[in-house]
Write an enzyme that holds these catalytic residues in place. Sequence first.
Site, PDB file in Angstrom:
ATOM      1  N   THR A  72       0.542  -1.221  -0.031  1.00 48.32           N
ATOM      2  CA  THR A  72      -0.335   0.277   0.023  1.00 48.32           C
ATOM      3  C   THR A  72       0.670   1.025   0.084  1.00 48.32           C
ATOM      4  OG1 THR A  72      -2.072  -1.026   0.695  1.00 48.32           O
ATOM      5  CG2 THR A  72      -1.557   1.131   1.736  1.00 48.32           C
ATOM      6  N   CYS A 328     -13.361  -7.418   2.175  1.00 52.36           N
ATOM      7  CA  CYS A 328     -12.234  -6.046   2.236  1.00 52.36           C
ATOM      8  C   CYS A 328     -11.821  -5.559   3.748  1.00 52.36           C
ATOM      9  CB  CYS A 328     -13.274  -4.920   2.185  1.00 52.36           C
ATOM     10  SG  CYS A 328     -14.425  -3.705   3.209  1.00 52.36           S
TER      11      CYS A 328
HETATM   12  N1  PLP Z   1      -1.737  -4.832  -4.445  1.00 49.42           N
HETATM   13  C1  PLP Z   1      -2.313  -6.025  -4.639  1.00 49.42           C
HETATM   14  C2  PLP Z   1      -3.221  -6.440  -6.061  1.00 49.42           C
HETATM   15  C3  PLP Z   1      -3.189  -6.168  -3.188  1.00 49.42           C
HETATM   16  O1  PLP Z   1      -4.012  -7.760  -3.807  1.00 49.42           O
HETATM   17  C4  PLP Z   1      -3.030  -5.907  -2.515  1.00 49.42           C
HETATM   18  C5  PLP Z   1      -2.999  -6.209  -0.665  1.00 49.42           C
HETATM   19  O2  PLP Z   1      -4.197  -6.983  -0.823  1.00 49.42           O
HETATM   20  C6  PLP Z   1      -1.816  -4.889  -2.068  1.00 49.42           C
HETATM   21  C7  PLP Z   1      -1.926  -4.261  -3.103  1.00 49.42           C
HETATM   22  C8  PLP Z   1      -1.724  -4.268  -0.343  1.00 49.42           C
HETATM   23  O3  PLP Z   1      -0.999  -4.829  -0.192  1.00 49.42           O
HETATM   24  P1  PLP Z   1      -0.254  -4.572   1.286  1.00 49.42           P
HETATM   25  O4  PLP Z   1      -0.773  -5.578   2.499  1.00 49.42           O
HETATM   26  O5  PLP Z   1       1.108  -4.986   1.777  1.00 49.42           O
HETATM   27  O6  PLP Z   1      -0.731  -3.521   1.764  1.00 49.42           O
END
Ligand code: PLP
Length: 389
Positions: A72, A328
Amino acid sequence: MSARSYLDWNATAPMREEAKAAFTAAVSRVGNPSSVHAEGRAARALIETAREQVAALVGAQPGNVVFTASGTEANMLALMPAIETADEKRPRSRLFLSAIEHVSVRAGGRFPREGIDELPVCPDGRLDLAALTAAIANTPRPLVSLMFANNETGIVQPVAEAAAIVHAAGGLIHVDAVQAAGRIPCDITALGADLLTLSAHKIGGAKGAGALIRAREDIHFPEPLVRGGSQERGLRAGTENVAGIAAFGAAAVAARVGRDGEAAHMSRLRNELEVGLLAVTPDATVFGRETGERLPNTTLFAVAGIKAETAVIAFDLEGVAVSSGAACSSGKVQPSHVLAAMGVSAPLQRGALRVSLGWNSTEADVEKFLSAWRKLASALSKGRQGIAA
Ligand code: PLP
């Protein structure tokens, strides 16, 4: 057969043994990576080794890896209007996102809401490349974000084709490869990505580490993600999560070395699972099964009239962890924006269940899932009569 079967690897994967060993070794040492003494230098060495290991997973240069605390955060850093290259210092005027991006991309980073455009996908779940071409045609310096593989459907996106279109229009492309890395080949150069996001906990590292990777040295972020100290070249201030980063590196090595074997294993099990699922419920829709390339580990399916939230709980009581398509973070199930973008009907969107496998999933896990489904599908389907799809 184990007591429970964990089939929610797209939400998070268990830590790999190599990552646990690296984590434990790192966490038992003292030393701030910014300190100049021997303890500090040892901590710094762990981070720099991990930087090389993570870079190797995607064919990048170690110096172009910025460690963050999550995928994220990496997405947040990437989506910045002020991003510069050697020959373009003016801000990026607009951000274009595919309609199926993860919420951390959909949030748009530091672009104002009115500076963001959504790009449609085709019914097969892949970005509509003609729409991309048309959308960015008259936009100076567009920034485009397109995920490599979708977290709900597993459908692989035409990233290299999109990158060629974006570059021809003078733009940059960011690729969220969080779900693809370690499962399919993910080379930053072959993809044509300018920026690429990874998350440690999806490849068998610890939660709390991610990375934004630049394809080239000249891509520059004039604004940090977190202000403060000079860690991560001043882009993300704060003492580094040394153990999490060391584990990320170890997981990246294991994921790179084991990828093809793991992918073949997951794909074989996934096929058994889907064949069994369709034998029990021939009217089930398995999204993306017929139409194109998917991650080898992901099945997203729905049966008209069966509600995802009820089914997830019922599976859980049977000892099987799966998720609704649109799990979610608040724990509430909302209709899937991904399936909505693919034109799937609202009842099927609400019913979508995601089963995602991993490197140590077994035949027994698939069998446990199928025996639970045999039991649940008939029970859940009792209330199905008269419900339209
Ligand atoms: N991008 C995608 C496609 C994801 O599936 C996720 C998490 O589910 C993220 C970004 C976010 O990653 P993080 O959990 O390390 O913040």
